[in-house]
Each structure stands twice: as C-alpha cells, then as structure tokens.
Design a protein around this motif. Structure first.
Motif, PDB file in Angstrom:
ATOM      1  N   ILE A 157      42.245  89.472  46.336  1.00 51.05           N
ATOM      2  CA  ILE A 157      42.922  88.999  45.085  1.00 51.05           C
ATOM      3  C   ILE A 157      44.135  90.151  45.016  1.00 51.05           C
ATOM      4  N   GLY A 158      45.051  89.407  45.068  1.00 50.28           N
ATOM      5  CA  GLY A 158      46.260  90.306  44.537  1.00 50.28           C
ATOM      6  C   GLY A 158      46.605  90.442  43.189  1.00 50.28           C
ATOM      7  N   VAL A 183      46.489  87.821  40.127  1.00 48.48           N
ATOM      8  CA  VAL A 183      46.593  88.033  38.789  1.00 48.48           C
ATOM      9  C   VAL A 183      47.543  88.854  38.474  1.00 48.48           C
ATOM     10  N   THR A 184      48.162  88.698  37.135  1.00 48.79           N
ATOM     11  CA  THR A 184      48.987  89.636  36.700  1.00 48.79           C
ATOM     12  C   THR A 184      48.525  90.394  35.684  1.00 48.79           C
ATOM     13  N   VAL A 189      43.188  98.478  39.678  1.00 48.17           N
ATOM     14  CA  VAL A 189      42.184  99.092  38.766  1.00 48.17           C
ATOM     15  C   VAL A 189      42.451  98.601  36.978  1.00 48.17           C
ATOM     16  N   ALA A 190      43.700  98.337  37.022  1.00 45.79           N
ATOM     17  CA  ALA A 190      44.174  97.493  35.778  1.00 45.79           C
ATOM     18  C   ALA A 190      43.603  96.116  35.630  1.00 45.79           C
ATOM     19  N   ALA A 191      43.655  95.431  36.848  1.00 42.27           N
ATOM     20  CA  ALA A 191      43.066  94.136  37.113  1.00 42.27           C
ATOM     21  C   ALA A 191      41.605  94.074  36.698  1.00 42.27           C
ATOM     22  N   LEU A 243      40.309  96.241  34.359  1.00 44.18           N
ATOM     23  CA  LEU A 243      40.192  96.357  32.962  1.00 44.18           C
ATOM     24  C   LEU A 243      40.616  95.270  32.103  1.00 44.18           C
ATOM     25  N   SER A 244      41.310  94.395  32.956  1.00 43.85           N
ATOM     26  CA  SER A 244      42.019  93.097  31.921  1.00 43.85           C
ATOM     27  C   SER A 244      41.051  92.007  31.605  1.00 43.85           C
ATOM     28  N   GLY A 245      39.847  92.283  32.170  1.00 40.59           N
ATOM     29  CA  GLY A 245      38.915  91.077  31.794  1.00 40.59           C
ATOM     30  C   GLY A 245      39.172  89.428  32.404  1.00 40.59           C
ATOM     31  N   GLN A 246      39.887  89.637  33.302  1.00 42.36           N
ATOM     32  CA  GLN A 246      40.317  88.529  33.830  1.00 42.36           C
ATOM     33  C   GLN A 246      39.381  88.297  34.936  1.00 42.36           C
TER      34      GLN A 246
END
Length: 409
Positions: free
Chosen positions: A206-207, A259-260, A289-291, A293-296
C-alpha cells in the motif's frame, strides 16, 4: 570501463544492489511497535530508514547509480537538484566513491539542509526560489561539465537501490501480510513493491501520499501520468507534482492500493512516533503511520511493515507540528474570556482551570482591544488537557461557573 545503461528495473538488479551495499550502506532496524500494534489490532513493525546514513533511504539509490558509472563518467562528477534528502544522499554517496558532487538547491532551502549537504562533501550551488529553477540550473551544469545527472527517482539504478529495503523487510519478517510505503515520485515504492512481489506476490503493498500532493494517486486512478499542483505540506519530501515515466508503470503493476493522508493525520503520526516510539521522523517519513491512524485501513490480525523513510526534519518546524497534533487530539486548546478587572478575578479563573486539572502553558491579558469594556480584562489562555473528553469537561466547568467563553479551538 564503460557505464552500464539500462531502461528498466529487474529483481536481479535489486539483488545485485544489495550485494554491492554490503558493509557500505546500513541495514536499518525493523522493529516491533507495541503502540501501533495496540492501535491497529495488527502486528506492526517499523523499518527505520530515518536512522539511515544521511537520515533517509535516499543514499541507497544514489550510491547504486554511481557505482554503475564508467571511470570517465566518475571523473566528470555528478550533479543533482534537491532541497532535501536526495541532496544529502548524493553528496555522501559521491564522497564515499571519491566522486565530485554538485548539488543545486533553491535559495529557499533550509539552512540545516544546506549545511548537511556541504558537510557530506557536496558543492552546493544556490539557484532560484523554487525547485524547478534549481533543476534547470543542474541541467546547465550537466551540459557544461559533462557531469552525470542523478535523478531522485526516475532512474533504474536508483529504483533498484531503493528496492533493497524490500529484501531487508522479508529477510527480517518473511511472513508479512501488508507493507506501507510513502510515495512521492515513486522510486522507493516501486522498488520495494517489485522486490517483495518477486518473492511473495501475496503480500499487499500500500502506497501512501499526502492529500496536498497526490500526483501518483490521481495518475493511477486516471490510468495515465497526471501533473497535479502541489500545495504546501509538512511532507515536503514526497511533494512531487508529476510521477516518473519509469516509476508509474511499476506502481501500476506492483502496488495494490494508494491512500492519501491529511496534514493533521501526518502531524498526529509524527507526535505518536515521538512520544510512544522515541523516534523523530520528517513529515514524509511519517505518512505510513498516518495511514494507520486515518481509519482507511483494516489491519486487524495482519502482520504489517511500515517504512519510515526519513528523519531530516527542519527543527524550526517541530513545535508547529506538535502544536497542530495536540490541538487536533484535544490535548491543547486556546480559550478566551472577559473577566472583571478587579483583584482576585484572574486568580479565580485560573483556579477553576486548575480544579479540572487543566495545565495553563500560555496566558495573555489585554485591555486595549476595541470592544473590551473599561471595567473588564480580556484573558486568553492556552491549556493542556488529556484528550477531547477532558477538554470538553473543562470548558463545561467554565461555563457552569459563569464565564462567557468568547473563543475556543
């Protein structure tokens, strides 16, 4: 000896790069994160390229490119344009190999990055206000001197060098289910994806891009390379407006999903890594790590590898990122009230905050703004709280005590 030119990237090139790196490029740690495992319900490991030589993964691709230059090309030197990690990766790689390096940086580049590039042996040329102007200057130097231009991502040897991270991930944890990797121009993501898919095609790659520079995300979605305007972002290391023509088809073929993430999610990831993992990452290095936390992403029960691609953050930016993250998570809030300007009133206001265990870190007082009564004092405080619930409880207590809150974030 003649330089070897290739037009594509193969798994064998990545294996060869890893062999050439032995005892030269650091094999960074791949560490279990209890905090992120608890948050996601998965088993999360962090690849610490923020602790790589020069502070990022960029040395891998730069070094691999340079070892394939001919003796004549090495004698002419190398040139690159960068305001960040690529500059330092090229400089340190060239110095290791005894090659002269010229790095063109925009005049707006942070002093710390200019200093670091010079420290690693690069000759720094400051040109223009933005990257494109620095890039054009680098091409002029290439034409005038015969130096080899080292592209930050759109080069087969650079991609293969970055792909060695994928080999290291599977060497340490061969049964990974998911790998999260940052995407800017696509060099590190395409290299890692090619490496791991060649070994185990069932691993999901996953990018992750910032919403403020989603060029690869939009390009993959449309099916062709798109040029996308880049907005200001703390993930400046992946703020690329157009993917490479080499990296794009590799991303299409080997990366399962992109994902963004938002600026707030990146800042929260930065703070989590700093507080819970004792790790300093730049914005681009924290997007994996942000990905999470993002819930996606549903990572429950999955064995996850996340690449922290770099740690070269402008020290002047750290407080801003921490402050943004703490506001977003309800741990820091600004409150403005008007109170009677008489003895004991300010103390009573602050005592009310203290009773609710709020910690006042900033206080400002004013009677000089238009609209403030001659009998009142305008007080603005910045208060630290545990979380959103604690913040709301504090504000409710102030309202119940009789304070009219004019503003709170």
């Amino acid at each position: 000896m003649e330089g070897i030119e290739v037009e594509t990237v193969t798994f064998q090139m990545i294996v060869e790069a890893a062999r050439n790196f032995r005892n030269i490029i650091k094999e960074t740690d791949f560490c279990y994160s209890e905090s992120l495992s608890d948050l996601t319900g998965g088993e999360v490991y962090l690849k610490l390229e923020n602790l790589q030589q020069s502070g990022s993964f960029k040395i891998r691709g730069a070094y691999n490119k340079m070892i394939h230059l001919s003796d004549e090309e090495k004698a002419c030197g190398v040139v690159a344009s960068s305001a960040g990690n690529h500059a330092q990766g090229v400089a340190i790689s060239a110095t290791k190999l005894g090659i002269k390096s010229t790095i063109v940086m925009p005049k707006s580049a942070p002093f710390a990055k200019i200093y670091a590039t010079r420290k690693y042996g690069g000759e720094v040329v400051l040109e223009g206000e933005v990257y494109d102007e620095a890039y054009q200057k680098a091409l002029e130097i290439k034409e005038a001197t015969g130096a080899t231009f080292v592209h930050p991502f759109n080069d087969p040897y650079v991609i293969a060098g970055q792909g060695t991270i994928g080999l290291e991930l599977l060497k340490e944890q061969p049964d990974l289910d998911v790998i999260l990797v940052p995407i800017g121009g696509g060099g590190i993501a395409s290299g890692i994806a090619l490496a791991v898919k060649s070994i185990n095609p069932n691993i999901k790659v996953i990018g992750v891009q910032t919403k403020n520079a989603p060029s690869m995300y939009e390009s993959v979605r449309s099916g062709h390379i798109e040029s996308i305007p880049v907005n200001k972002t703390i993930a400046d290391g992946i703020a690329v407006g157009r993917p490479g023509d080499l990296t794009f088809p590799l991303i299409q073929q080997y990366v399962d999903e992109i994902v963004t993430v938002s600026e707030t999610e990146i800042s929260q990831a930065f703070l989590l890594l700093l507080e819970n993992c004792n790790l300093v990452c730049e914005g681009a290095g924290a997007v994996s790590v942000a990905a999470m936390l993002s819930g996606q992403l549903d990572l429950k029960g999955q064995k996850v590898g996340a690449v922290l691609s770099g740690g070269n953050i402008d020290i002047n930016l750290i407080e801003s990122i921490i402050n943004h993250a703490m506001i977003a998570t309800g741990r820091r809030t600004e409150i403005k009230v008007s109170i009677n300007h008489k003895p004991g009133e300010l103390s009573a206001f602050l005592n009310t905050i203290a009773e609710e265990l709020g910690n006042v870190v900033v206080i400002r007082q004013s009677r000089h703004r238009e609209g403030v009564s001659m009998y009142d004092l305008e007080v603005t405080v910045v208060v630290e709280t545990l979380d959103v619930e604690h913040k709301q409880r504090l504000i409710q207590k102030l309202i119940e005590t009789g304070y009219e809150i004019e503003y709170t974030n």
